[in-house]
Design a protein around this motif. Sequence first.
Motif, PDB file in Angstrom:
ATOM      1  N   HIS A 130      -4.147  -1.219  11.248  1.00 37.71           N
ATOM      2  CA  HIS A 130      -3.746  -0.521  10.024  1.00 37.71           C
ATOM      3  C   HIS A 130      -4.464  -1.105   8.809  1.00 37.71           C
ATOM      4  O   HIS A 130      -4.866  -0.370   7.898  1.00 37.71           O
ATOM      5  CB  HIS A 130      -2.235  -0.623   9.816  1.00 37.71           C
ATOM      6  CG  HIS A 130      -1.430   0.204  10.784  1.00 37.71           C
ATOM      7  ND1 HIS A 130      -2.004   0.967  11.765  1.00 37.71           N
ATOM      8  CD2 HIS A 130      -0.090   0.381  10.898  1.00 37.71           C
ATOM      9  CE1 HIS A 130      -1.052   1.576  12.449  1.00 37.71           C
ATOM     10  NE2 HIS A 130       0.117   1.236  11.949  1.00 37.71           N
ATOM     11  N   PHE A 131      -4.620  -2.438   8.811  1.00 42.15           N
ATOM     12  CA  PHE A 131      -5.284  -3.081   7.682  1.00 42.15           C
ATOM     13  C   PHE A 131      -6.761  -2.702   7.635  1.00 42.15           C
ATOM     14  O   PHE A 131      -7.329  -2.490   6.551  1.00 42.15           O
ATOM     15  CB  PHE A 131      -5.140  -4.602   7.775  1.00 42.15           C
ATOM     16  CG  PHE A 131      -5.738  -5.335   6.608  1.00 42.15           C
ATOM     17  CD1 PHE A 131      -5.128  -5.310   5.371  1.00 42.15           C
ATOM     18  CD2 PHE A 131      -6.933  -6.039   6.735  1.00 42.15           C
ATOM     19  CE1 PHE A 131      -5.676  -5.971   4.282  1.00 42.15           C
ATOM     20  CE2 PHE A 131      -7.487  -6.700   5.658  1.00 42.15           C
ATOM     21  CZ  PHE A 131      -6.855  -6.669   4.431  1.00 42.15           C
ATOM     22  N   PHE A 187      10.865  -4.606   5.299  1.00 34.28           N
ATOM     23  CA  PHE A 187      12.016  -4.466   6.183  1.00 34.28           C
ATOM     24  C   PHE A 187      11.645  -3.961   7.584  1.00 34.28           C
ATOM     25  O   PHE A 187      12.455  -4.053   8.495  1.00 34.28           O
ATOM     26  CB  PHE A 187      13.037  -3.519   5.557  1.00 34.28           C
ATOM     27  CG  PHE A 187      13.511  -3.973   4.205  1.00 34.28           C
ATOM     28  CD1 PHE A 187      14.339  -5.077   4.077  1.00 34.28           C
ATOM     29  CD2 PHE A 187      13.096  -3.308   3.049  1.00 34.28           C
ATOM     30  CE1 PHE A 187      14.758  -5.509   2.825  1.00 34.28           C
ATOM     31  CE2 PHE A 187      13.514  -3.734   1.798  1.00 34.28           C
ATOM     32  CZ  PHE A 187      14.342  -4.836   1.681  1.00 34.28           C
ATOM     33  N   ASN A 188      10.433  -3.410   7.737  1.00 35.74           N
ATOM     34  CA  ASN A 188      10.067  -2.902   9.072  1.00 35.74           C
ATOM     35  C   ASN A 188       8.742  -3.445   9.612  1.00 35.74           C
ATOM     36  O   ASN A 188       8.405  -3.201  10.773  1.00 35.74           O
ATOM     37  CB  ASN A 188      10.031  -1.367   9.080  1.00 35.74           C
ATOM     38  CG  ASN A 188       9.015  -0.783   8.109  1.00 35.74           C
ATOM     39  OD1 ASN A 188       8.021  -1.412   7.757  1.00 35.74           O
ATOM     40  ND2 ASN A 188       9.266   0.438   7.657  1.00 35.74           N
ATOM     41  N   ALA A 218       0.852  -1.196   0.000  1.00 28.99           N
ATOM     42  CA  ALA A 218       0.000   0.000   0.000  1.00 28.99           C
ATOM     43  C   ALA A 218       0.888   1.246   0.000  1.00 28.99           C
ATOM     44  O   ALA A 218       1.900   1.299   0.698  1.00 28.99           O
ATOM     45  CB  ALA A 218      -0.906  -0.006   1.215  1.00 28.99           C
ATOM     46  N   GLU A 219       0.506   2.217  -0.773  1.00 25.10           N
ATOM     47  CA  GLU A 219       1.334   3.419  -0.925  1.00 25.10           C
ATOM     48  C   GLU A 219       1.136   4.392   0.239  1.00 25.10           C
ATOM     49  O   GLU A 219       0.035   4.548   0.757  1.00 25.10           O
ATOM     50  CB  GLU A 219       0.996   4.126  -2.244  1.00 25.10           C
ATOM     51  CG  GLU A 219       1.321   3.297  -3.479  1.00 25.10           C
ATOM     52  CD  GLU A 219       0.987   4.051  -4.764  1.00 25.10           C
ATOM     53  OE1 GLU A 219       0.541   5.216  -4.670  1.00 25.10           O
ATOM     54  OE2 GLU A 219       1.164   3.467  -5.848  1.00 25.10           O
ATOM     55  N   GLY A 220       2.240   5.021   0.619  1.00 28.94           N
ATOM     56  CA  GLY A 220       2.164   6.156   1.529  1.00 28.94           C
ATOM     57  C   GLY A 220       2.118   5.873   3.005  1.00 28.94           C
ATOM     58  O   GLY A 220       2.029   6.796   3.811  1.00 28.94           O
ATOM     59  N   ASN A 221       2.184   4.594   3.437  1.00 25.92           N
ATOM     60  CA  ASN A 221       2.096   4.341   4.874  1.00 25.92           C
ATOM     61  C   ASN A 221       3.453   4.052   5.518  1.00 25.92           C
ATOM     62  O   ASN A 221       3.544   3.895   6.737  1.00 25.92           O
ATOM     63  CB  ASN A 221       1.121   3.187   5.169  1.00 25.92           C
ATOM     64  CG  ASN A 221       1.555   1.868   4.541  1.00 25.92           C
ATOM     65  OD1 ASN A 221       2.674   1.721   4.097  1.00 25.92           O
ATOM     66  ND2 ASN A 221       0.639   0.912   4.503  1.00 25.92           N
TER      67      ASN A 221
END
Length: 231
Positions: free
Chosen positions: A194-195, A181-182, A173-176
């Motif tokens: 968040h989902f 890696f994290n 998803a873009e922008g979050n």
Amino acid sequence: MDKLRLFLGMPIVTDNYCKIKSPSIQSIAKIGEDKYNFYLSLVTFSKDDLIKAMFNPSFEEMQVIREHNDYDFLVSTPLLEEIINAFSFFVEGEVHFDGDIFFVDEIPFVSKDTYKDISKIIHELNGIQEKPKPKFRNARAERDYYRLQEMRSKYNKDESLSLKDICSILCNAEGNGITVFNIGDLTIYQVYEHFERLSVKESHRRMLKVWANGHLKEDVKLQDWLVKTKL
């Protein structure tokens, strides 16, 4: 329940100062998702689910098992050692059982009187909306309900997204700012929250296109994404 603490990945502190944490994705991956789900069933004392999965009892046997208190039944089985291991995964401190009560670093933690409250906390920390147990008018209604549930579980395939799929979607998803890696540093509650927000926002984005093209029915309101989440 302080939802802000959950959102920030902080543990919940009980009245007697025991800390219960929402495990990180990385810690879940280390023990394996199957074992995590097993641990979750143990610390929430999900007796029926555990017995069905492990022993495949008959309907009549399950009826007898359901008559016993969940806490008393499970601590009297060989699963006790696994329950201690499971609690150790979700709390900060050393867990032991004295024959009646679970302790964390010598502090009373879970007993027959408190296990339902602790179960509720752990459900929320793990992004699970607990379903209340149904009440029945009589024994026949109870029997028919459980038989129907068994038939549904036998023939209905689980098409829900796996934890891996949810993590993958968040990473793409873009922008979050969430990447492969994290994402392991996020707690399971943070991932599910968040989902859920992403799902609401995506639904809004799709409906917005329908509204902009004039195809939205007059009695249908455009869904906003600046709303409360269920978690």
